[in-house]
Write a protein that holds these residues in place. Structure first.
Motif, PDB file in Angstrom:
ATOM      1  N   GLN A   1       4.531   1.469  -4.431  1.00  0.00           N
ATOM      2  CA  GLN A   1       3.424   2.218  -3.830  1.00  0.00           C
ATOM      3  C   GLN A   1       2.325   1.270  -3.364  1.00  0.00           C
ATOM      4  O   GLN A   1       1.774   1.426  -2.265  1.00  0.00           O
ATOM      5  CB  GLN A   1       2.878   3.220  -4.847  1.00  0.00           C
ATOM      6  CG  GLN A   1       1.810   4.155  -4.298  1.00  0.00           C
ATOM      7  CD  GLN A   1       0.396   3.593  -4.388  1.00  0.00           C
ATOM      8  OE1 GLN A   1       0.086   2.849  -5.320  1.00  0.00           O
ATOM      9  NE2 GLN A   1      -0.438   3.927  -3.418  1.00  0.00           N
TER      10      GLN A   1
ATOM     11  N   GLN B   1     -10.138  -0.672  -3.206  1.00  0.00           N
ATOM     12  CA  GLN B   1     -11.067   0.446  -3.360  1.00  0.00           C
ATOM     13  C   GLN B   1     -10.585   1.484  -4.358  1.00  0.00           C
ATOM     14  O   GLN B   1     -11.359   1.972  -5.178  1.00  0.00           O
ATOM     15  CB  GLN B   1     -11.302   1.116  -1.999  1.00  0.00           C
ATOM     16  CG  GLN B   1     -12.061   0.248  -1.002  1.00  0.00           C
ATOM     17  CD  GLN B   1     -12.191   0.919   0.358  1.00  0.00           C
ATOM     18  OE1 GLN B   1     -11.487   1.889   0.659  1.00  0.00           O
ATOM     19  NE2 GLN B   1     -13.085   0.393   1.190  1.00  0.00           N
ATOM     20  N   ARG B   2      -9.289   1.826  -4.295  1.00  0.00           N
ATOM     21  CA  ARG B   2      -8.782   2.951  -5.085  1.00  0.00           C
ATOM     22  C   ARG B   2      -7.832   2.544  -6.200  1.00  0.00           C
ATOM     23  O   ARG B   2      -7.668   3.295  -7.167  1.00  0.00           O
ATOM     24  CB  ARG B   2      -8.068   3.940  -4.165  1.00  0.00           C
ATOM     25  CG  ARG B   2      -8.935   4.493  -3.043  1.00  0.00           C
ATOM     26  CD  ARG B   2      -8.140   5.457  -2.182  1.00  0.00           C
ATOM     27  NE  ARG B   2      -8.928   5.943  -1.043  1.00  0.00           N
ATOM     28  CZ  ARG B   2      -8.461   6.759  -0.107  1.00  0.00           C
ATOM     29  NH1 ARG B   2      -7.205   7.198  -0.188  1.00  0.00           N
ATOM     30  NH2 ARG B   2      -9.231   7.147   0.902  1.00  0.00           N
ATOM     31  N   GLY B   3      -7.190   1.411  -6.056  1.00  0.00           N
ATOM     32  CA  GLY B   3      -6.195   1.018  -7.042  1.00  0.00           C
ATOM     33  C   GLY B   3      -4.904   1.807  -6.873  1.00  0.00           C
ATOM     34  O   GLY B   3      -4.677   2.445  -5.835  1.00  0.00           O
TER      35      GLY B   3
ATOM     36  N   HIS C   1      -0.269   8.072  -3.427  1.00  0.00           N
ATOM     37  CA  HIS C   1      -0.176   8.065  -1.964  1.00  0.00           C
ATOM     38  C   HIS C   1       0.754   6.956  -1.486  1.00  0.00           C
ATOM     39  O   HIS C   1       0.604   5.793  -1.864  1.00  0.00           O
ATOM     40  CB  HIS C   1      -1.568   7.863  -1.366  1.00  0.00           C
ATOM     41  CG  HIS C   1      -1.553   7.586   0.115  1.00  0.00           C
ATOM     42  ND1 HIS C   1      -1.107   8.516   1.041  1.00  0.00           N
ATOM     43  CD2 HIS C   1      -1.920   6.479   0.826  1.00  0.00           C
ATOM     44  CE1 HIS C   1      -1.209   7.992   2.257  1.00  0.00           C
ATOM     45  NE2 HIS C   1      -1.698   6.762   2.154  1.00  0.00           N
TER      46      HIS C   1
ATOM     47  N   SER D   1      -2.179   4.723  -6.846  1.00  0.00           N
ATOM     48  CA  SER D   1      -2.274   6.167  -6.647  1.00  0.00           C
ATOM     49  C   SER D   1      -0.887   6.705  -6.332  1.00  0.00           C
ATOM     50  O   SER D   1       0.099   5.964  -6.336  1.00  0.00           O
ATOM     51  CB  SER D   1      -3.247   6.497  -5.516  1.00  0.00           C
ATOM     52  OG  SER D   1      -2.767   6.013  -4.274  1.00  0.00           O
TER      53      SER D   1
ATOM     54  N   GLU E   1      -7.442  -0.596   0.727  1.00  0.00           N
ATOM     55  CA  GLU E   1      -7.281   0.629  -0.065  1.00  0.00           C
ATOM     56  C   GLU E   1      -6.913   0.311  -1.505  1.00  0.00           C
ATOM     57  O   GLU E   1      -7.337   1.012  -2.434  1.00  0.00           O
ATOM     58  CB  GLU E   1      -6.211   1.513   0.574  1.00  0.00           C
ATOM     59  CG  GLU E   1      -6.036   2.856  -0.108  1.00  0.00           C
ATOM     60  CD  GLU E   1      -5.032   3.751   0.598  1.00  0.00           C
ATOM     61  OE1 GLU E   1      -4.448   4.632  -0.060  1.00  0.00           O
ATOM     62  OE2 GLU E   1      -4.855   3.563   1.827  1.00  0.00           O
ATOM     63  N   ILE E   2      -6.144  -0.742  -1.721  1.00  0.00           N
ATOM     64  CA  ILE E   2      -5.785  -1.133  -3.084  1.00  0.00           C
ATOM     65  C   ILE E   2      -7.024  -1.552  -3.847  1.00  0.00           C
ATOM     66  O   ILE E   2      -7.221  -1.186  -5.018  1.00  0.00           O
ATOM     67  CB  ILE E   2      -4.751  -2.281  -3.051  1.00  0.00           C
ATOM     68  CG1 ILE E   2      -3.441  -1.804  -2.422  1.00  0.00           C
ATOM     69  CG2 ILE E   2      -4.497  -2.813  -4.460  1.00  0.00           C
ATOM     70  CD1 ILE E   2      -2.420  -2.900  -2.247  1.00  0.00           C
TER      71      ILE E   2
END
Length: 290
Positions: A38, A49-51, A55, A53, A46-47
């Protein structure tokens, strides 16, 4: 009828429970790999910012091209393909060297009437108490003095002495029937002919088991290649992945997607070797009738 059906029902329940435990264990082991997949499919921003997930992104193809065909250093030499080749050379050379040296040492200890054969074996065996991390500085000094830095010889040769392989092959050779040795001697087979024509074919399952263990161990080496290799064209996969994900230079971000994809690629060869040779691996370690 009830008496005859109850054992069958109990067997079925126990079988289902056994398989359920195995399936849950396999899923538990696969979770980190699914997480890596993932992370390899989304942009690096995005990694950060969000780690991790649930998605799934669309960057998998781009990260694969970057991982295999683009270099991350200054020389343009450490592409994924070159690092993959270096890891293959290290793993195969490491495994073959340990097997050859271990077989020769075990053969001399078991079949030659050496006065201090037992002492030599235990001296070799005690080297298990000195792993690479303990002797890395003197090993590095020797490699440097011999001019083997940034070479395949420097990566492989200092690591091929193996007490583990010597121990397993010694135990195997001691289980070979003495009648076979006498028959070979009567037929006129010399030490080398007996070793090459009889012992090596008999040892093929043990060789396969040792090859799998040593290849995986050599493939996953990180500390020694980090010490020995400074040229980017000599980086292995494990060495290169660490460099890719730890770089912060100005506005450049660590390439987590590319690094995660390289990590998945690095897992594939050892898994394939274990899957395709697992029957030989089990026979080599458990077979007692030679």
């Amino acid at each position: 009828m009830k008496f005859s059906q109850e054992p069958l029902k109990r067997i079925r329940i126990s079988t289902v429970m056994d398989h359920l435990v195995l399936i849950l264990g396999a899923l538990f082991m696969l979770v980190p790999m699914l997480m890596v997949l993932q992370l390899a499919s989304v942009p690096d921003v995005e990694i950060i910012q969000r780690g991790p997930s649930l998605h799934i992104g669309d960057q998998l193809d781009d990260n694969f091209i970057k991982a295999m065909f683009e270099a991350s250093g200054f020389s343009g030499e450490n592409t994924g393909l070159s690092m993959l080749m270096n890891s293959f050379i290290l793993g195969i050379g490491f495994a073959i060297g340990k097997i050859v040296l271990g077989m020769m040492a075990a053969y001399a200890i078991v079949y030659f009437r050496l006065q201090f054969a037992t002492f030599a074996f235990w001296a070799i065996f005690t080297t298990l108490l000195l792993p690479l991390e303990v002797r890395i500085l003197p090993s590095y000094e020797i490699v440097q003095s011999l001019g083997m830095l940034n070479t395949y010889q420097g990566l492989i040769v200092p690591l091929i002495a193996s007490a583990t392989a010597t121990f397993f092959f010694r135990q195997f050779f001691m289980s070979v029937p003495e009648e076979l040795v006498e028959a070979a001697r009567i037929d006129g087979a010399g030490p080398m002919k007996f070793f090459v024509d009889i012992l090596v074919p008999l040892s093929r399952t043990m060789i396969a088991a040792m090859f799998i263990i040593m290849f995986v161990y050599g493939w996953n080496q990180y500390l020694w290649p980090t010490m020995i290799t400074t040229d980017e064209d000599m980086y292995t996969l494990v060495r290169g992945i660490k460099q890719i994900i730890q770089v912060f230079e100005g506005t450049n971000l660590p390439e987590y997607g590319r690094g995660n994809l390289l990590a998945m690629i690095a897992v594939i060869p050892p898994v394939l070797i274990v899957v395709f040779f697992q029957s030989w691996f089990v026979k080599g370690l458990t077979e007692s009738d030679k």
